[in-house]
Design a protein around this motif. Sequence first.
Motif, PDB file in Angstrom:
ATOM      1  N   GLN A   1      11.654   9.461  -3.040  1.00  0.00           N
ATOM      2  CA  GLN A   1      10.402   8.732  -2.906  1.00  0.00           C
ATOM      3  C   GLN A   1      10.006   8.656  -1.448  1.00  0.00           C
ATOM      4  O   GLN A   1      10.838   8.434  -0.575  1.00  0.00           O
ATOM      5  CB  GLN A   1      10.529   7.317  -3.460  1.00  0.00           C
ATOM      6  CG  GLN A   1      10.644   7.263  -4.953  1.00  0.00           C
ATOM      7  CD  GLN A   1      10.805   5.826  -5.410  1.00  0.00           C
ATOM      8  OE1 GLN A   1      11.741   5.162  -4.994  1.00  0.00           O
ATOM      9  NE2 GLN A   1       9.900   5.383  -6.267  1.00  0.00           N
ATOM     10  N   GLU A   2       8.736   8.843  -1.205  1.00  0.00           N
ATOM     11  CA  GLU A   2       8.222   8.758   0.154  1.00  0.00           C
ATOM     12  C   GLU A   2       8.028   7.296   0.527  1.00  0.00           C
ATOM     13  O   GLU A   2       7.466   6.515  -0.236  1.00  0.00           O
ATOM     14  CB  GLU A   2       6.873   9.495   0.234  1.00  0.00           C
ATOM     15  CG  GLU A   2       6.261   9.470   1.599  1.00  0.00           C
ATOM     16  CD  GLU A   2       4.895  10.146   1.632  1.00  0.00           C
ATOM     17  OE1 GLU A   2       4.177   9.911   2.601  1.00  0.00           O
ATOM     18  OE2 GLU A   2       4.562  10.875   0.683  1.00  0.00           O
ATOM     19  N   ILE A   3       8.521   6.928   1.692  1.00  0.00           N
ATOM     20  CA  ILE A   3       8.333   5.560   2.177  1.00  0.00           C
ATOM     21  C   ILE A   3       6.982   5.491   2.861  1.00  0.00           C
ATOM     22  O   ILE A   3       6.694   6.246   3.782  1.00  0.00           O
ATOM     23  CB  ILE A   3       9.445   5.151   3.151  1.00  0.00           C
ATOM     24  CG1 ILE A   3      10.789   5.129   2.432  1.00  0.00           C
ATOM     25  CG2 ILE A   3       9.148   3.794   3.776  1.00  0.00           C
ATOM     26  CD1 ILE A   3      11.971   4.831   3.330  1.00  0.00           C
ATOM     27  N   LYS A   4       6.153   4.579   2.371  1.00  0.00           N
ATOM     28  CA  LYS A   4       4.831   4.389   2.952  1.00  0.00           C
ATOM     29  C   LYS A   4       4.824   3.129   3.784  1.00  0.00           C
ATOM     30  O   LYS A   4       5.470   2.149   3.439  1.00  0.00           O
ATOM     31  CB  LYS A   4       3.776   4.254   1.853  1.00  0.00           C
ATOM     32  CG  LYS A   4       3.591   5.468   0.987  1.00  0.00           C
ATOM     33  CD  LYS A   4       2.445   5.227   0.051  1.00  0.00           C
ATOM     34  CE  LYS A   4       2.751   5.741  -1.334  1.00  0.00           C
ATOM     35  NZ  LYS A   4       1.729   5.347  -2.276  1.00  0.00           N
ATOM     36  N   THR A   5       4.087   3.151   4.855  1.00  0.00           N
ATOM     37  CA  THR A   5       3.921   1.959   5.676  1.00  0.00           C
ATOM     38  C   THR A   5       2.484   1.497   5.569  1.00  0.00           C
ATOM     39  O   THR A   5       1.625   2.183   5.012  1.00  0.00           O
ATOM     40  CB  THR A   5       4.252   2.235   7.158  1.00  0.00           C
ATOM     41  OG1 THR A   5       3.248   3.076   7.709  1.00  0.00           O
ATOM     42  CG2 THR A   5       5.630   2.870   7.316  1.00  0.00           C
ATOM     43  N   VAL A   6       2.211   0.348   6.135  1.00  0.00           N
ATOM     44  CA  VAL A   6       0.853  -0.177   6.133  1.00  0.00           C
ATOM     45  C   VAL A   6      -0.089   0.761   6.911  1.00  0.00           C
ATOM     46  O   VAL A   6      -1.293   0.750   6.697  1.00  0.00           O
ATOM     47  CB  VAL A   6       0.831  -1.619   6.681  1.00  0.00           C
ATOM     48  CG1 VAL A   6       1.097  -1.649   8.175  1.00  0.00           C
ATOM     49  CG2 VAL A   6      -0.466  -2.331   6.341  1.00  0.00           C
TER      50      VAL A   6
ATOM     51  N   ASP B   1      -1.189   3.314   4.093  1.00  0.00           N
ATOM     52  CA  ASP B   1      -2.022   2.758   3.040  1.00  0.00           C
ATOM     53  C   ASP B   1      -1.944   1.236   3.138  1.00  0.00           C
ATOM     54  O   ASP B   1      -0.891   0.655   2.902  1.00  0.00           O
ATOM     55  CB  ASP B   1      -1.520   3.231   1.677  1.00  0.00           C
ATOM     56  CG  ASP B   1      -2.391   2.787   0.523  1.00  0.00           C
ATOM     57  OD1 ASP B   1      -3.109   1.765   0.649  1.00  0.00           O
ATOM     58  OD2 ASP B   1      -2.355   3.453  -0.523  1.00  0.00           O
ATOM     59  N   ALA B   2      -3.034   0.606   3.476  1.00  0.00           N
ATOM     60  CA  ALA B   2      -3.040  -0.839   3.742  1.00  0.00           C
ATOM     61  C   ALA B   2      -2.810  -1.689   2.496  1.00  0.00           C
ATOM     62  O   ALA B   2      -2.541  -2.883   2.604  1.00  0.00           O
ATOM     63  CB  ALA B   2      -4.357  -1.246   4.396  1.00  0.00           C
ATOM     64  N   THR B   3      -2.897  -1.126   1.302  1.00  0.00           N
ATOM     65  CA  THR B   3      -2.725  -1.912   0.083  1.00  0.00           C
ATOM     66  C   THR B   3      -1.489  -1.530  -0.732  1.00  0.00           C
ATOM     67  O   THR B   3      -1.053  -2.295  -1.570  1.00  0.00           O
ATOM     68  CB  THR B   3      -3.964  -1.795  -0.828  1.00  0.00           C
ATOM     69  OG1 THR B   3      -4.146  -0.421  -1.170  1.00  0.00           O
ATOM     70  CG2 THR B   3      -5.191  -2.343  -0.129  1.00  0.00           C
TER      71      THR B   3
END
Length: 194
Positions: A5-10, A13-15
């Motif tokens: 899984q790709e780790i997303k930060t704010v 993607d802000a939501t």
Amino acid sequence: MTDSQEIKTVLDDATDYSAVHALHSQWTLWFDNPLKRTNTSTWTANLKEIVTVGTVEEFWGVFNNVAIAFDIPNGSNYHLFRKGIRPMWEDPANTNGGKWGYQFQRSIGEKVNEHWLHTLLACIGETFESSPDVCGAVFSNRKNCFRIAIWTRNASDEEACLNIGRHLKSVLGVNHQLDFLPHSEDSKNPLYVV
């Protein structure tokens, strides 16, 4: 979260983001109201484990949703201790330790919340030079004052104790003397002073 899984930060993607920031140690928030205690067994019954946090995000989620230090009932205490250490002298991690403490006059008002927050951040951020010797922090709301204390693991380690005391003094932004009292002695005479 799995490795695939790709780790997303704010920033991505802000939501919808999944990044969390692990703390070096897990910390448990406790609460008690000593005015209700009459002996050791009832004090232990009044000591309530609230929550354990292990990430920066969990810490802020808790901090922003519990009563601020200034607002806890008179006679009450908040304790933030490393997971597995109970905020009592009898806990094996605390038995040979002691505490650095500072009393703020009540006239400081809600500004005491900032001092408590800075103390908590120093603990969970492991900013003390001798951080492994820090067992926890205590905030006490009393009739005549507010108290903030750092509990340590080993009162006989003078260098570690003095490092912790000097850093706490800096964290609190105070110029007054801080005293270290060992848990093993029922004494008002400080073992160390910074």
